[in-house]
Design an enzyme around this catalytic site. Structure first.
Site, PDB file in Angstrom:
ATOM      1  N   HIS A 119     -22.793  21.574   7.522  1.00  0.00           N
ATOM      2  CA  HIS A 119     -23.432  20.833   8.545  1.00  0.00           C
ATOM      3  C   HIS A 119     -24.895  20.194   8.447  1.00  0.00           C
ATOM      4  O   HIS A 119     -25.560  20.212   7.850  1.00  0.00           O
ATOM      5  CB  HIS A 119     -23.678  22.368   9.618  1.00  0.00           C
ATOM      6  CG  HIS A 119     -24.292  21.732  10.376  1.00  0.00           C
ATOM      7  ND1 HIS A 119     -24.503  21.169  11.666  1.00  0.00           N
ATOM      8  CD2 HIS A 119     -26.268  21.914  10.602  1.00  0.00           C
ATOM      9  CE1 HIS A 119     -25.568  20.733  12.949  1.00  0.00           C
ATOM     10  NE2 HIS A 119     -26.576  21.533  12.844  1.00  0.00           N
ATOM     11  N   ASP A 134     -20.882  20.329  16.143  1.00  0.00           N
ATOM     12  CA  ASP A 134     -19.950  18.632  15.806  1.00  0.00           C
ATOM     13  C   ASP A 134     -18.955  18.660  15.947  1.00  0.00           C
ATOM     14  O   ASP A 134     -18.800  17.352  16.181  1.00  0.00           O
ATOM     15  CB  ASP A 134     -20.193  18.781  14.137  1.00  0.00           C
ATOM     16  CG  ASP A 134     -21.737  19.655  13.467  1.00  0.00           C
ATOM     17  OD1 ASP A 134     -22.917  19.310  13.690  1.00  0.00           O
ATOM     18  OD2 ASP A 134     -21.938  20.581  12.506  1.00  0.00           O
TER      19      ASP A 134
END
Lengths: 329, 329
Positions: free
Chosen positions: A189, A161
């Protein structure tokens, strides 16, 4: 010649594993002077064992100078015995008929077992990275089942990410990814995670002065959150090589340091920034001398707190479900 | 910061390409200080273009510090324009209904076009590696269609066969792959190629004194020749990561040198060892200063000549077929 480090990888014969193992063996993760013993954990069924055998044959066929030993097993105790690093890639993916609680329960089974095996047989200072989703909560489960290991050493992967955010920002403001500093992705996440540009700079200049907030909130945040889905749509398969690359980045930073740069790791909260202690949460960290430290003292406003709250809620709900499962296991 | 080198890769969205591109972008091939412009050539159909787009998205998601630029095209002129290195991975695979001549013809189409494009638009000192099979003859075709480029710069991949031989020998005599010197694989990548241990040593001791000739001829030679098939049987897919690794090894040795070690490259014969001039033949080479030299003066006996003859015959038959196709193209 250095002593070999043992790297244990689960789900090794899957797509991410296939992108990961050869880069580990080539020295991308631990450096060109570090010999490696690689041990793959595979499920005990014919297809997985066959696939793992094929991967081992191909590892042989690379004649990697650094690859000291390679093995494959379906026994977690054999895989994690004396391991220095564990990369827990294998997880039960969500199928169409599954509720969220079912998914958590299926994964809890895996990570309870692996956490216990790590506790019993791994090196006491083993570093653990969970890649298999839901990775924050899976890392929490493994940690809870490994009371002899320093809790700090159970981490989950949010570097993908982080890397995704870096490139989106670099393309937006037309700079190099290496020009961007101070960026991180907070939280869990998944859909609620929060790519934070508010402390980020490009050659000393605040990123927030170079972008507009509408792009940030209406474009960047959902793009990063939805990137996994966009990759599946384009490739017909989920991210493998980029996930493997982020896993390598995560461990390399942790072991070899992050050169005073902020990177993102999901780690057990120490209570910083009001994140409840013990949740596996994406934080800005700096790595040095084989250790990481959560970056303290960043200015946090209501804007951050709103995002934090969503992530805390998601993780606490998952925690409640898996705490019950762990207690019964 | 060094000037970026442009690396053109064909068949980039295939299995080998997927294992290759991320390692190139990570710096495994050209080193940690060499920025890279990566250009992918894909066929002009929806599936290939979509797959290439997925790969580009994942390359973005890695935030590779060395990756200066990445592009994808179905136009060979765009792909090879000003390229420093071309890795020709894409080729027409043999299907069940195909005769050998059909396979050669289908590939000739591809490599005539790519050879001409390289001739017209690439850097004059471009280094070309053909991975797509039949790689020796495909490299021959491309070279014949690129009269402006130094013929020496068209090579084909036999490093995978070299690496496979290294590990088989290391496992047999229980040494490290890095202990073995002087090994090479002569000939045509395929059933006739000849892994040569007769000039090979382990810590100065001749390998031939450490193995018996029956194992060598009845076990090692067919194992190396049949390894591709054995991998397909184990994995259900052909070698991808190990082929990509060998391609990286081939180019890295060529560009950065082989540290006075012998490695195997298939290169245009200069007539050495009685191999007809111009055939793309696997030779022992040493790489230095961005160039390779065929190792001269090795002792060759009837045993070698018999193997050489089979490979010369196979390559001359293919040459006769493709010479006709090139003349008509």
């Amino acid at each position: 010649m250095k002593t070999p480090m043992k790297v244990a990888v689960t789900g090794a014969a899957g797509q991410i594993g296939y992108s990961l193992l050869f880069r580990i063996a080539a020295g991308d993760m631990l450096g060109e002077d570090q010999p490696i013993d690689l041990c793959m954990l595979e499920r005990d069924n014919e297809a997985s064992i066959k696939a793992a055998r094929g991967v081992m044959m191909e590892l042989d066929d690379c004649a990697f100078p650094l690859l000291n030993k390679v093995c494959s097993t379906s026994d977690p105790s054999e895989c994690f015995r004396d391991a220095d690093i564990a990369m827990l890639v294998g997880a039960r993916p969500r199928t169409a008929d599954m509720q969220r609680a079912d998914l958590l329960a299926a994964n809890a089974q895996i990570f309870v077992q692996q956490g216990r095996a790590i506790n019993n047989v791994a090196k006491p200072d083993i570093k653990v990275l969970v890649v298999g989703n839901p990775c924050n909560t899976n890392a929490y489960i493994a940690r809870k089942c490994a009371p002899n290991i320093n809790p700090k050493n159970f981490t989950a992967m949010m570097r993908l990410d982080h890397n995704r955010t870096l490139t989106q920002v670099a393309q937006k403001i037309n700079c190099k990814v290496t020009d961007i500093e101070g960026l991180c992705v907070w939280g869990n996440h998944g859909g609620t995670m929060f790519p934070d540009l508010t402390h980020s700079t490009v050659k000393g200049k605040p990123v927030m002065t170079m972008i507009d907030k509408t792009w940030y909130l209406s474009d960047l945040v959902p793009t990063v959150a939805g990137r996994g889905g966009a990759i599946i749509k384009a490739r017909g398969h989920s991210s493998a090589a980029s996930a493997a690359n982020a896993a390598i980045d995560h461990i390399r930073s942790w072991i070899k340091g992050s050169n005073d740069q902020i990177v993102t790791m999901a780690v057990p909260s120490d209570g910083s920034y009001g994140i409840p202690e013990g949740l596996t949460f994406g934080f800005p960290v700096v790595c040095k001398d084989g250790d990481y430290e959560i970056v303290k003292g960043l200015e946090i406003d209501d804007f951050h707190k709103e995002f934090f709250a969503k992530n805390i809620k998601a993780l606490e709900e998952e925690k409640a479900i898996v705490d019950e499962i762990i207690a019964k296991s």
